[in-house]
Motif scaffolding. Sequence first.
Motif, mmCIF file in Angstrom:
data_model
loop_
_atom_site.group_PDB
_atom_site.id
_atom_site.type_symbol
_atom_site.label_atom_id
_atom_site.label_comp_id
_atom_site.label_asym_id
_atom_site.label_seq_id
_atom_site.Cartn_x
_atom_site.Cartn_y
_atom_site.Cartn_z
ATOM 1 N N GLU A 29 0.839 -1.207 0.000
ATOM 2 C CA GLU A 29 0.000 0.000 0.000
ATOM 3 C C GLU A 29 0.870 1.252 0.000
ATOM 4 O O GLU A 29 0.600 2.217 -0.721
ATOM 5 C CB GLU A 29 -0.918 -0.011 1.235
ATOM 6 N N THR A 30 1.931 1.251 0.817
ATOM 7 C CA THR A 30 2.829 2.413 0.862
ATOM 8 C C THR A 30 3.490 2.634 -0.493
ATOM 9 O O THR A 30 3.623 3.778 -0.956
ATOM 10 C CB THR A 30 3.893 2.210 1.957
ATOM 11 N N LEU A 31 3.903 1.563 -1.138
ATOM 12 C CA LEU A 31 4.563 1.706 -2.447
ATOM 13 C C LEU A 31 3.595 2.244 -3.496
ATOM 14 O O LEU A 31 3.970 3.059 -4.344
ATOM 15 C CB LEU A 31 5.166 0.370 -2.890
ATOM 16 N N HIS A 32 2.355 1.809 -3.426
ATOM 17 C CA HIS A 32 1.350 2.363 -4.343
ATOM 18 C C HIS A 32 1.099 3.841 -4.052
ATOM 19 O O HIS A 32 0.979 4.651 -4.967
ATOM 20 C CB HIS A 32 0.047 1.560 -4.261
ATOM 21 N N ARG A 33 1.032 4.191 -2.778
ATOM 22 C CA ARG A 33 0.836 5.612 -2.432
ATOM 23 C C ARG A 33 2.025 6.444 -2.898
ATOM 24 O O ARG A 33 1.865 7.578 -3.352
ATOM 25 C CB ARG A 33 0.645 5.777 -0.919
ATOM 26 N N LEU A 34 3.216 5.875 -2.761
ATOM 27 C CA LEU A 34 4.424 6.577 -3.216
ATOM 28 C C LEU A 34 4.323 6.864 -4.719
ATOM 29 O O LEU A 34 4.529 8.004 -5.165
ATOM 30 C CB LEU A 34 5.635 5.692 -2.907
ATOM 31 N N HIS A 35 3.990 5.857 -5.493
ATOM 32 C CA HIS A 35 3.880 6.076 -6.942
ATOM 33 C C HIS A 35 2.769 7.059 -7.295
ATOM 34 O O HIS A 35 2.914 7.852 -8.237
ATOM 35 C CB HIS A 35 3.665 4.744 -7.669
ATOM 36 N N GLU A 36 1.681 7.024 -6.537
ATOM 37 C CA GLU A 36 0.567 7.958 -6.799
ATOM 38 C C GLU A 36 1.001 9.419 -6.645
ATOM 39 O O GLU A 36 0.394 10.306 -7.238
ATOM 40 C CB GLU A 36 -0.614 7.671 -5.863
ATOM 41 N N LEU A 37 2.015 9.675 -5.841
ATOM 42 C CA LEU A 37 2.560 11.040 -5.730
ATOM 43 C C LEU A 37 3.607 11.282 -6.816
ATOM 44 O O LEU A 37 3.545 12.275 -7.549
ATOM 45 C CB LEU A 37 3.180 11.252 -4.342
ATOM 46 N N VAL A 38 4.571 10.379 -6.908
ATOM 47 C CA VAL A 38 5.703 10.566 -7.832
ATOM 48 C C VAL A 38 5.232 10.780 -9.266
ATOM 49 O O VAL A 38 5.795 11.587 -10.007
ATOM 50 C CB VAL A 38 6.652 9.340 -7.766
ATOM 51 N N LYS A 39 4.199 10.072 -9.640
ATOM 52 C CA LYS A 39 3.782 10.082 -11.058
ATOM 53 C C LYS A 39 3.402 11.468 -11.560
ATOM 54 O O LYS A 39 3.445 11.724 -12.753
ATOM 55 C CB LYS A 39 2.623 9.102 -11.277
ATOM 56 N N TRP A 40 3.016 12.374 -10.648
ATOM 57 C CA TRP A 40 2.560 13.702 -11.073
ATOM 58 C C TRP A 40 3.697 14.676 -11.367
ATOM 59 O O TRP A 40 3.478 15.744 -11.938
ATOM 60 C CB TRP A 40 1.632 14.320 -10.018
ATOM 61 N N GLY A 41 4.908 14.349 -10.982
ATOM 62 C CA GLY A 41 6.026 15.270 -11.192
ATOM 63 C C GLY A 41 6.272 15.531 -12.670
ATOM 64 O O GLY A 41 6.090 14.641 -13.503
ATOM 65 N N PRO A 42 6.697 16.752 -13.009
ATOM 66 C CA PRO A 42 6.863 17.110 -14.422
ATOM 67 C C PRO A 42 8.084 16.460 -15.070
ATOM 68 O O PRO A 42 9.125 16.297 -14.433
ATOM 69 C CB PRO A 42 7.031 18.633 -14.379
ATOM 70 N N THR A 43 7.928 16.086 -16.342
ATOM 71 C CA THR A 43 9.037 15.577 -17.160
ATOM 72 C C THR A 43 8.886 16.165 -18.566
ATOM 73 O O THR A 43 7.800 16.617 -18.943
ATOM 74 C CB THR A 43 9.010 14.040 -17.259
ATOM 75 N N THR A 44 9.966 16.133 -19.321
ATOM 76 C CA THR A 44 9.965 16.640 -20.701
ATOM 77 C C THR A 44 8.831 16.008 -21.505
ATOM 78 O O THR A 44 8.789 14.777 -21.658
ATOM 79 C CB THR A 44 11.310 16.286 -21.377
#
Lengths: 195, 195
Positions: A29-44
């Motif tokens: 669950e923690t790893l899924h929550r982590l990805h749910e935040l990380v995924k929004w960060g901007p990339t090229t």
Amino acid sequence: MPELPSAAFDQLFRQARTYNAFSGEVSDETLHRLHELVKWGPTTANTCPARFVFVRSAQAKARLEPALDEGNRAKTMAAPCTVIVAHDLAFFEKSPVLFPHTDAKSWFDTKPKDELATIALRNGSLQGGYLLMAARALGLDCGPMSGFDNAKVDAEFFAGTRIRSNFLVNLGKGDPASIFARSPRLGFDEACRIE
Amino acid sequence: MPELPSAAFDQLFRQARTYNAFSGEVSDETLHRLHELVKWGPTTANTCPARFVFVRSAQAKARLEPALDEGNRAKTMAAPCTVIVAHDLAFFEKSPVLFPHTDAKSWFDTKPKDELATIALRNGSLQGGYLLMAARALGLDCGPMSGFDNAKVDAEFFAGTRIRSNFLVNLGKGDPASIFARSPRLGFDEACRIE
């Protein structure tokens, strides 16, 4: 936007440290929550090239072990979870999904390999930075490392793909006895200038 | 550590967006506060290779303009501040100060140039990620960009040095009318695996 409370600056930056020993568990669950935040960060062009392998089982840790530098071995084998932060050199294959309003794939798929590797490393590392910040925001402690054999990790975890390892991060509850005295940082005038 | 309040997750990740128009001013004090946070983020052997040029004056903006891709030109010229996120390929010259307890300089100064460039790009990009997160934590909005001519920026801002530009970030108060509809992200199973 208002600024975050001072305690958040402490947790993300000022008091956060690189730990060398960890306890606790890091749940699915923690790893899924982590990805749910990380995924929004901007990339090229929203390329999102980072790929994350969460190495948690004894079997997977044993596959990672031979690639680790001596100084990183024991602490990584003992950590509740080790993230392989990697990036996909064929990241542009996802562009039709990730950047659907134009043909972004064509911006990338004709570029020389070294340019693609630079784009993947730049943006994959940015996403690695988001991962460290998101983990700290979730109350986890981190131990990022680049002392390992990337080619060995790639052969073991990414064979037959264009995914390449970047760096590693141990995750868990950090043991305050395992941190070193804080090293100096560059002053504003050494690292920055205003023009 | 407890996790940060949900509003912090919104401000750093979930509601944060890449803006294309900005208002307001970014003061010297804000830029110093930004660096005071960013500087604590972890890097390989505390190498801290990132260098930041805060381009704010009309004169400095005019020097940046010819390097910008057409689509990034008007918005960058109008932004209150544009950060050139760069890194020093000779980062190891600072190791005696930044990693004083051992001879870390010798770990790096014999490495081939392409390996040094990878280390600088990896860690400079990580620090660029910390900059984006720290700016958002301080209540600033960001517009990161890689659409520009790195060689032109290097010639104009870093001539005679081993500092190389990485990416750009517009800073200020974002105009909500300037953001695009949010693009999709990869799901957990596309970007991650647990082993």
